[in-house]
Structure formats: structure tokens, C-alpha cells
Design an enzyme around this catalytic site. Structure first.
Site, PDB file in Angstrom:
ATOM      1  N   GLY A   1     -18.796  41.654  -2.105  1.00  0.00           N
ATOM      2  CA  GLY A   1     -20.042  41.639  -1.005  1.00  0.00           C
ATOM      3  C   GLY A   1     -21.208  41.581  -1.697  1.00  0.00           C
ATOM      4  O   GLY A   1     -21.520  41.391  -2.800  1.00  0.00           O
ATOM      5  N   ASN A   2     -22.214  41.729  -0.741  1.00  0.00           N
ATOM      6  CA  ASN A   2     -23.749  41.477  -0.928  1.00  0.00           C
ATOM      7  C   ASN A   2     -24.227  42.683  -0.042  1.00  0.00           C
ATOM      8  O   ASN A   2     -23.663  43.272   0.931  1.00  0.00           O
ATOM      9  CB  ASN A   2     -24.424  40.459  -0.783  1.00  0.00           C
ATOM     10  CG  ASN A   2     -24.069  39.765   0.726  1.00  0.00           C
ATOM     11  OD1 ASN A   2     -24.745  40.297   1.613  1.00  0.00           O
ATOM     12  ND2 ASN A   2     -23.345  38.574   0.876  1.00  0.00           N
ATOM     13  N   ILE A   3     -25.712  42.920  -0.413  1.00  0.00           N
ATOM     14  CA  ILE A   3     -26.337  43.989   0.473  1.00  0.00           C
ATOM     15  C   ILE A   3     -27.062  43.572   1.572  1.00  0.00           C
ATOM     16  O   ILE A   3     -27.830  44.109   2.344  1.00  0.00           O
ATOM     17  CB  ILE A   3     -27.157  44.526  -0.497  1.00  0.00           C
ATOM     18  CG1 ILE A   3     -28.575  43.639  -0.893  1.00  0.00           C
ATOM     19  CG2 ILE A   3     -26.721  45.337  -1.658  1.00  0.00           C
ATOM     20  CD1 ILE A   3     -29.695  44.026  -1.947  1.00  0.00           C
ATOM     21  N   SER A   4     -26.754  42.473   2.113  1.00  0.00           N
ATOM     22  CA  SER A   4     -27.319  41.776   3.338  1.00  0.00           C
ATOM     23  C   SER A   4     -27.083  42.751   4.380  1.00  0.00           C
ATOM     24  O   SER A   4     -25.932  42.980   4.577  1.00  0.00           O
ATOM     25  CB  SER A   4     -27.101  40.356   3.561  1.00  0.00           C
ATOM     26  OG  SER A   4     -27.721  39.929   4.987  1.00  0.00           O
TER      27      SER A   4
ATOM     28  N   ALA B   1     -25.802  35.916   4.524  1.00  0.00           N
ATOM     29  CA  ALA B   1     -25.625  35.850   3.291  1.00  0.00           C
ATOM     30  C   ALA B   1     -24.181  35.672   3.041  1.00  0.00           C
ATOM     31  O   ALA B   1     -23.259  36.564   2.949  1.00  0.00           O
ATOM     32  CB  ALA B   1     -25.986  36.876   2.399  1.00  0.00           C
TER      33      ALA B   1
END
Length: 403
Positions: free
Chosen positions: A213-216, A278
Site C-alpha cells: 500500500g501507500n500512505i495516501s 494513489a
């Protein structure tokens, strides 16, 4: 320009409908705030039909959008016609009994009021003192006309004719022509437009409990949804793992993976697509059905494959105005902006919104800074500030480029 038209309770409220029509004919966008008493004389349906915009009246209408403050903040001119004696007293004492009172406290725009009441009320010492106070504070108070009032009464206190009210309102705009006064965000410039916005960050499963995943957080995407709704759009948000509440009147579709997001975007009809989410560039080739255990080797190898290029697919499909987002960092090969320009040319979207990220910038509930590029990588606009301010700047570029 954007005119906030307040209508208070009096028989002369019907003339405000003609004032509204005159302002619309001059090309201005008008939001009407009728008081509860005004709705006893002219109904909400009339104001909404003539203005083409919601005619809210209660302080608690559309709380998520904070309209009791924003309507005043965004106005270029506030005009109240008719203004009753009670309203003049409220305004002179800085009271905020309703939505109109709150909007007036929140505005820095020129304020023009057109009183209408019986002669005895107009000549009352308290009313005269309130009018003097308002004028001392820079508010334009139009002198009422002399003529027939309600019933058999006649005298000073009659609401001036609509053309006179509009002329007085224009004269209050620092001597500028109404057509040249600066206007920031026109109300209703997205009315009838279906806007689809993606927000958040996708998660690509590795096994039964883990994901890439990502931090968006979705803050910028949700700000875009709020801004588009404020401007009259029919808004749908495809939210990828976002815990934020959506604004009233916005349709929400929750997804997790890039594949689910792509399917939702393709299945939802829209005129404008803003890809603020994102989306993962890679996903595991295979997802384990159970949790992957440590085996003592000290390493784990994952084979990743590219995800679908959703943005490029939208551009190739055509039929929609497409806006992409590029969160970039610089490296030894090029600056963050250069990477964004390359991406803009490769993707071919109508607009690409570049924001530099890292070091506490970009992600989360923090100010944002963006450069808006066209399909050739040329700069269209820049914006910095709150997520909502940036959202309106992006929508300004969308509106100007679509027409």
C-alpha cells in the site's frame, strides 16, 4: 461576479425575484438566502428556479460544507432586499440568528441593504440609529422610496424598484464596473456536470493479512469532492481505503484494490474524471490464501507485476475530460517536476496535477502545493495552501480548459 442575495420577511420580497433576474441577465451567479419569514411570502422553489442554485435558509443546512461561513467568505457582493426593521437591528448589533446573519458576519465583501417597512418603523429613532451605525461601518443603506405601502398606508418605506436596487449595488463596488470586478470562484460553474473523483490509496494483497500500500489518506480527493459539490456538480467519489466522511450530497463507492478502482471508474458515467487516488504501480503476481510464515531463511521474495494504467486507459477511451495526479520526488536522473512533465506527455491526460511529496509534504491533512500541467507538460497554473484551496484551483483549470 458572485452575489449573495439575502431576502427578509416582507410583502416586498416579490420584488427581490426581479432583482435576481436582473443580476442573472447581467451574467452574475447569485445564491439566495431567504429568511424563514421571507419563505412565508415567496417559496424556496421560486428562488432555486430563478437562480439555478440551492436557496438554503437554515444555519444547519449542509453542515459538512460549513456554508454558514463559506457563503459569506466567497461572495463578491452581498445584497439584502428587502431589509426589514428587525433585520437592520440584527445587522447593527452583529447578531447571527440564522444563515443570513452568519454569512454577513463572515463576509468581507461590500454589503448593500435595501430597507422596506412602514413609515412609522422607518422613522423610529431606534431604526434611524441602526441605519446610522451601519453606514458608519461602511455598509450601503439605500434610502427607501416614497409611495404605496401595505394596505391603505403610503409614505417613505417602500422598497425601491429593482433596477434602482441593482444600480445602487453596482455603485457600491468601489467604483468598478460589475463586469470587471475580480471574481474568484463562480457559484454554479459546474452545474449539470458529472464529476468522478478517485481518492485515497489502493492496497494490493500479498496474503490473507498483508498488502502492498501507500500512505495516501484521501484528504485531497475529498477536498476536490467538496469543492465540486459547492460549484454545483453531481459528484461521485471512488474511495480507496479512506476513513474520512464524505460531504452531504456526494455519492461514495468504496474500493480496496487497483482492479476494483478501475472497474468502478469504468462503470460510473461522468463528464470529468479526476484521478487523485494513489494507485499502486505494482501488485503481487500471486496472493497467498493463508498468512505467509517465516521459514528461517531470513528473506522473502515477492514477484510483482505492473497494475493496469487506468489513467492512460481513460485517455485512450475518450469521451471524458481527464485529470491525472502525479506525486513525485526528485532523484539523480531528474527533478520531481521534470518527472511530472515526462509523465504528462506519456499519459496524455487533459491536465496533470503535480505535487512534490516527501518530507512531510503532500500526504495527510497538511497544506498542499501543486503545479498543473497540460498534455504537453507545459505549466497551466500553480496553487498552494489548504487542500480545499488547491481543489478549487484545480477545478478552475478544469472549467477554463473544458470551454
Amino acid at each position: 461576479m458572485r452575489v449573495l442575495l439575502g431576502v427578509t420577511g416582507g410583502v416586498a420580497a416579490y420584488k427581490a425575484a426581479i432583482v435576481l433576474r436582473r443580476l442573472k441577465e447581467d451574467g452574475h451567479t447569485v445564491r439566495v438566502i431567504p429568511t424563514a419569514a421571507a419563505l412565508q411570502f415567496v417559496g424556496r422553489a421560486t428562488w432555486e428556479a430563478l437562480s439555478g442554485l440551492p436557496a438554503t435558509s437554515d444555519t444547519f443546512d449542509n453542515v459538512p460544507a460549513v456554508e454558514h461561513v463559506k457563503l459569506g467568505q466567497q461572495a463578491d457582493l452581498v445584497l439584502v432586499a428587502p431589509a426589514t426593521a428587525d433585520f437592520l437591528a440584527q445587522l447593527a448589533h452583529g447578531e447571527a440568528r440564522d444563515l443570513l446573519g452568519n454569512a454577513l458576519l463572515a463576509t468581507r465583501a461590500p454589503v448593500v441593504v435595501a430597507p422596506a417597512m412602514h413609515t412609522e418603523m422607518w422613522e423610529k429613532a431606534s431604526t434611524r440609529a441602526n441605519v446610522a451605525t451601519l453606514r458608519e461601518r461602511g455598509i450601503t443603506v439605500i434610502e427607501p422610496a416614497v409611495g404605496r405601502l401595505t394596505g391603505p398606508d403610503s409614505g417613505p418605506g417602500r422598497l425601491p424598484e429593482p433596477d434602482e436596487i441593482v444600480a445602487a449595488a453596482y455603485a457600491a463596488l468601489d467604483g468598478k464596473s460589475p463586469g470587471t470586478r475580480a471574481s474568484s470562484i463562480p457559484w454554479g460553474d459546474l452545474v449539470g456536470t458529472r464529476v468522478l473523483i478517485t481518492a485515497g490509496g489502493t492496497r494490493e494483497p500479498i496474503d490473507a493479512v498483508r498488502y502492498l500500500g501507500n500512505i495516501s489518506t484521501g484528504h485531497q480527493g475529498f477536498a476536490l469532492a467538496e469543492a465540486a459539490r459547492e460549484r454545483g456538480a453531481d459528484v461521485t467519489v471512488v474511495a480507496a481505503n479512506v476513513v474520512l466522511p464524505v460531504s452531504e450530497g456526494v455519492t461514495r463507492i468504496d474500493v480496496e484494490t487497483s482492479r476494483e478502482l478501475a472497474e468502478a471508474v469504468r462503470a460510473t458515467a461522468s463528464d470529468v474524471v479526476i484521478m487523485a487516488a494513489a494507485v499502486a504501480d505494482f501488485r503481487p503476481r500471486e496472493t497467498a490464501a493463508t498468512k505467509i510464515k517465516k521459514d528461517g531463511s531470513g528473506t522473502l521474495t515477492l514477484e510483482l507485476v505492473e497494475t493496469e494504467d487506468i489513467l492512460r486507459g481513460l485517455v485512450e477511451a475518450g469521451g471524458r475530460f481527464v485529470v491525472g495526479f502525479a506525486a513525485e520526488t526528485g532523484d539523480d536522473a531528474a527533478s520531481a517536476l521534470d518527472h511530472a512533465r515526462t509523465k504528462a506527455r506519456r499519459k496524455g491526460a487533459d491536465l496533470l496535477v503535480f505535487n512534490p511529496v516527501g518530507g512531510g509534504r503532500g500526504f495527510g491533512d497538511v497544506p498542499n502545493e501543486v503545479t498543473i500541467l497540460d498534455a504537453q507538460g507545459e505549466e497551466v497554473a500553480r496553487a498552494a495552501g489548504s487542500k480545499l484551496a488547491v481543489a478549487h484551483a484545480v477545478l478552475d483549470a478544469v472549467v477554463s480548459r473544458r470551454h
